[in-house]
Design a protein around this motif. Structure first.
Motif, mmCIF file in Angstrom:
data_model
loop_
_atom_site.group_PDB
_atom_site.id
_atom_site.type_symbol
_atom_site.label_atom_id
_atom_site.label_comp_id
_atom_site.label_asym_id
_atom_site.label_seq_id
_atom_site.Cartn_x
_atom_site.Cartn_y
_atom_site.Cartn_z
ATOM 1 N N LYS A 78 27.496 41.043 52.981
ATOM 2 C CA LYS A 78 28.486 41.798 52.208
ATOM 3 C C LYS A 78 29.894 41.428 52.665
ATOM 4 N N PHE A 79 30.762 41.104 51.714
ATOM 5 C CA PHE A 79 32.154 40.794 52.019
ATOM 6 C C PHE A 79 33.016 42.024 51.759
ATOM 7 N N GLU A 80 33.775 42.430 52.769
ATOM 8 C CA GLU A 80 34.683 43.559 52.618
ATOM 9 C C GLU A 80 36.084 43.039 52.320
ATOM 10 N N LEU A 81 36.605 43.402 51.157
ATOM 11 C CA LEU A 81 37.952 43.017 50.735
ATOM 12 C C LEU A 81 38.811 44.258 50.633
ATOM 13 N N THR A 82 40.081 44.143 50.966
ATOM 14 C CA THR A 82 40.992 45.278 50.820
ATOM 15 C C THR A 82 41.574 45.305 49.418
ATOM 16 N N GLU A 83 42.017 46.478 49.022
ATOM 17 C CA GLU A 83 42.683 46.598 47.717
ATOM 18 C C GLU A 83 43.891 45.686 47.632
ATOM 19 N N SER A 84 44.676 45.639 48.707
ATOM 20 C CA SER A 84 45.906 44.836 48.678
ATOM 21 C C SER A 84 45.596 43.360 48.482
ATOM 22 N N LEU A 85 44.493 42.887 49.077
ATOM 23 C CA LEU A 85 44.110 41.487 48.885
ATOM 24 C C LEU A 85 43.852 41.200 47.410
ATOM 25 N N VAL A 86 43.073 42.060 46.784
ATOM 26 C CA VAL A 86 42.726 41.841 45.382
ATOM 27 C C VAL A 86 43.950 41.973 44.487
ATOM 28 N N LEU A 87 44.833 42.925 44.802
ATOM 29 C CA LEU A 87 46.000 43.166 43.954
ATOM 30 C C LEU A 87 47.037 42.061 44.046
ATOM 31 N N GLU A 88 47.009 41.262 45.116
ATOM 32 C CA GLU A 88 47.957 40.148 45.236
ATOM 33 C C GLU A 88 47.855 39.206 44.043
ATOM 34 N N ASP A 89 46.634 39.002 43.583
ATOM 35 C CA ASP A 89 46.381 38.106 42.450
ATOM 36 C C ASP A 89 45.095 38.575 41.804
ATOM 37 N N SER A 90 45.209 39.612 40.996
ATOM 38 C CA SER A 90 43.998 40.265 40.486
ATOM 39 C C SER A 90 43.143 39.320 39.643
ATOM 40 N N VAL A 91 43.777 38.505 38.794
ATOM 41 C CA VAL A 91 43.009 37.593 37.936
ATOM 42 C C VAL A 91 42.277 36.548 38.775
ATOM 43 N N GLY A 92 43.021 35.915 39.695
ATOM 44 C CA GLY A 92 42.406 34.909 40.554
ATOM 45 C C GLY A 92 41.344 35.507 41.459
ATOM 46 N N SER A 93 41.584 36.728 41.954
ATOM 47 C CA SER A 93 40.616 37.379 42.831
ATOM 48 C C SER A 93 39.326 37.685 42.099
ATOM 49 N N ILE A 94 39.445 38.185 40.885
ATOM 50 C CA ILE A 94 38.254 38.515 40.097
ATOM 51 C C ILE A 94 37.429 37.253 39.834
ATOM 52 N N GLU A 95 38.103 36.160 39.476
ATOM 53 C CA GLU A 95 37.387 34.912 39.211
ATOM 54 C C GLU A 95 36.636 34.439 40.451
ATOM 55 N N LYS A 96 37.310 34.494 41.607
ATOM 56 C CA LYS A 96 36.679 34.012 42.840
ATOM 57 C C LYS A 96 35.536 34.931 43.252
ATOM 58 N N MET A 97 35.699 36.233 43.053
ATOM 59 C CA MET A 97 34.625 37.162 43.395
ATOM 60 C C MET A 97 33.375 36.878 42.567
ATOM 61 N N TYR A 98 33.552 36.566 41.292
ATOM 62 C CA TYR A 98 32.391 36.272 40.462
ATOM 63 C C TYR A 98 31.739 34.948 40.855
ATOM 64 N N GLU A 99 32.542 33.988 41.308
ATOM 65 C CA GLU A 99 31.977 32.735 41.807
ATOM 66 C C GLU A 99 31.117 32.994 43.039
ATOM 67 N N LEU A 100 31.629 33.843 43.931
ATOM 68 C CA LEU A 100 30.875 34.177 45.135
ATOM 69 C C LEU A 100 29.636 35.018 44.809
ATOM 70 N N LYS A 101 29.778 35.879 43.821
ATOM 71 C CA LYS A 101 28.633 36.697 43.419
ATOM 72 C C LYS A 101 27.482 35.823 42.927
ATOM 73 N N LYS A 102 27.809 34.705 42.275
ATOM 74 C CA LYS A 102 26.773 33.786 41.811
ATOM 75 C C LYS A 102 25.964 33.213 42.973
ATOM 76 N N LEU A 103 26.603 33.160 44.161
ATOM 77 C CA LEU A 103 25.901 32.673 45.349
ATOM 78 C C LEU A 103 24.950 33.733 45.894
ATOM 79 N N GLY A 104 25.133 35.000 45.458
ATOM 80 C CA GLY A 104 24.227 36.069 45.854
ATOM 81 C C GLY A 104 24.812 37.119 46.777
ATOM 82 N N VAL A 105 26.064 36.923 47.244
ATOM 83 C CA VAL A 105 26.653 37.898 48.156
ATOM 84 C C VAL A 105 27.133 39.124 47.379
ATOM 85 N N THR A 106 27.327 40.240 48.100
ATOM 86 C CA THR A 106 27.831 41.460 47.480
ATOM 87 C C THR A 106 29.211 41.784 48.038
#
Length: 211
Positions: A78-106
């Motif tokens: 499980k990867f713990e991300l802070t709100e501030s990290l995601v808010l820095e670049d919400s679009v880019g963060s969402i895209e990268k999170m979905y890429e990582l999710k495809k690998l199976g992590v939560t």
């Protein structure tokens, strides 16, 4: 040295990158060890990911390589991300999170409630957990505003089918308040202080129902 000082220094010097890679590799190695232990096979390992790590262009491929080398079940990581990290670049963060999710992590949203979240972006994140920030837990029960925020986050998580965990639970009274309001997961000194590896495993053996 406090984690706040250490992490800030590591971020500023760039050492957070090799440290972060070492943490990921160590977490996967430990999960692989736990696979052989009947009481720990389903335990998940949560690791904090810094903004500088997450923003690396090759971060997804780096994670993928570590997962392949270790042979670990990625669903236990499980990867713990802070709100501030995601808010820095919400679009880019969402895209990268979905890429990582495809690998199976939560994913878990750390320190939730402190970053002025927008519900419109929150619903787009592939989260499995929200962590109520310790600053809201410190003064409950008793502080009405903190009680309201805590109840709201618990209800939000339930509505979105996301687990909610309360950080910084130090008293039985806090735990009882949280349980009464639907929170089922806790983290804090009430249960244990941080432990070195061997002491942690001994603690887990003595408290098999904790995970």
């Amino acid at each position: 040295m406090s984690p706040l000082s250490f992490i800030s220094l590591a971020e500023d010097t760039g050492l957070i990158l090799p440290i972060g890679l070492w943490v990921l590799e160590s977490a996967c190695a430990k999960l692989k060890q736990w696979e052989k232990h009947p009481n720990r096979q389903t335990f998940k390992m949560a690791i904090n990911v810094s903004s500088r790590q997450f923003r690396q262009p090759n971060y997804v491929s780096e994670v993928e390589e570590v997962l392949k080398k270790s042979g670990v079940n990625p669903a236990l990581l499980k990867f713990e991300l802070t709100e501030s990290l995601v808010l820095e670049d919400s679009v880019g963060s969402i895209e990268k999170m979905y890429e990582l999710k495809k690998l199976g992590v939560t994913f878990s949203m750390d320190d939730f409630g402190t970053g002025y979240s927008s519900l419109s972006y929150l619903t787009q994140l592939p989260l499995s957990q929200l962590k109520i920030d310790k600053s809201f837990i410190d003064n409950i029960p008793g502080e009405k505003n903190n009680e309201m925020v805590t109840r709201t986050i618990i209800a939000m998580g339930e509505g979105m089918e996301i687990n909610v965990i309360a950080e910084g639970v130090e008293t039985q009274v806090q735990k009882e308040f949280l349980l009464a309001n639907g929170c089922q997961f806790f983290q804090g000194y009430l249960f244990s202080r941080p432990l070195p590896d061997e002491e942690l495993e001994a603690f887990l053996d003595e408290n098999g129902k904790l995970s």
